[in-house]
Write a protein that holds these residues in place. Structure first.
Motif, mmCIF file in Angstrom:
data_model
loop_
_atom_site.group_PDB
_atom_site.id
_atom_site.type_symbol
_atom_site.label_atom_id
_atom_site.label_comp_id
_atom_site.label_asym_id
_atom_site.label_seq_id
_atom_site.Cartn_x
_atom_site.Cartn_y
_atom_site.Cartn_z
ATOM 1 N N ASP A 1 98.769 48.341 -4.694
ATOM 2 C CA ASP A 1 98.998 47.246 -3.742
ATOM 3 C C ASP A 1 100.451 47.258 -3.276
ATOM 4 O O ASP A 1 101.299 47.962 -3.824
ATOM 5 C CB ASP A 1 98.569 45.894 -4.306
ATOM 6 C CG ASP A 1 99.401 45.424 -5.487
ATOM 7 O OD1 ASP A 1 100.647 45.498 -5.424
ATOM 8 O OD2 ASP A 1 98.802 44.952 -6.473
ATOM 9 N N SER A 2 100.745 46.475 -2.247
ATOM 10 C CA SER A 2 102.067 46.540 -1.612
ATOM 11 C C SER A 2 103.210 46.127 -2.547
ATOM 12 O O SER A 2 104.279 46.747 -2.532
ATOM 13 C CB SER A 2 102.095 45.700 -0.339
ATOM 14 O OG SER A 2 101.808 44.352 -0.624
ATOM 15 N N LYS B 1 103.686 48.939 -5.051
ATOM 16 C CA LYS B 1 104.323 50.071 -4.377
ATOM 17 C C LYS B 1 105.823 49.838 -4.204
ATOM 18 O O LYS B 1 106.630 50.745 -4.424
ATOM 19 C CB LYS B 1 103.679 50.324 -3.020
ATOM 20 C CG LYS B 1 104.268 51.503 -2.289
ATOM 21 C CD LYS B 1 103.584 51.735 -0.960
ATOM 22 C CE LYS B 1 104.226 52.910 -0.240
ATOM 23 N NZ LYS B 1 103.588 53.146 1.056
ATOM 24 N N LYS B 2 106.202 48.629 -3.812
ATOM 25 C CA LYS B 2 107.615 48.311 -3.610
ATOM 26 C C LYS B 2 108.399 48.494 -4.905
ATOM 27 O O LYS B 2 109.469 49.111 -4.919
ATOM 28 C CB LYS B 2 107.768 46.868 -3.114
ATOM 29 C CG LYS B 2 109.212 46.470 -2.831
ATOM 30 C CD LYS B 2 109.365 44.978 -2.639
ATOM 31 C CE LYS B 2 109.049 44.535 -1.257
ATOM 32 N NZ LYS B 2 109.335 43.105 -1.018
#
Length: 105
Positions: free
Chosen positions: A81-82, A85-86
């Motif tokens: 998920d974002s 990932k970050k």
């Protein structure tokens, strides 16, 4: 304790819900990629629970942790998920050396 590096719930949320029971069993017992299942203290296992790197990271060896997380997710074609990932991108940017991707399961 033996810990699933990527917790079963996280795997489910990342795409394992699409797998048949045989594939889920293979993931849960993956002896083909050393980081998939690791020996940890009971307290560490409970501390991590079913969290991803956006919510939990070990105090030490964070580069290895991030690389192994990506390796397991890549091996099993699981999504990231974002927020996850970050955090992983930030972690890996500061890591030395390259990462060798494992074979696909």
């Amino acid at each position: 304790d033996i810990d699933h590096f990527v917790p079963l719930k996280e795997a489910w949320d990342s795409g394992a819900w699409r797998w048949d029971s045989a594939a889920r069993e293979l993931f849960a017992n993956d002896l083909g990629y050393a980081p998939a299942l690791i020996a940890v203290s009971a307290s560490s296992n409970r501390s991590k629970s079913d969290q991803d790197p956006a919510d939990w990271m070990p105090l030490k060896s964070q580069c290895s942790y991030a690389k192994n997380w990506v390796g397991v997710k890549f091996r099993w074609r699981l999504s990231v998920d974002s927020t996850e990932k970050k955090v992983l991108t930030r972690m890996l940017t500061n890591c030395k050396g390259s990462m060798k991707l494992p074979p696909r399961a």
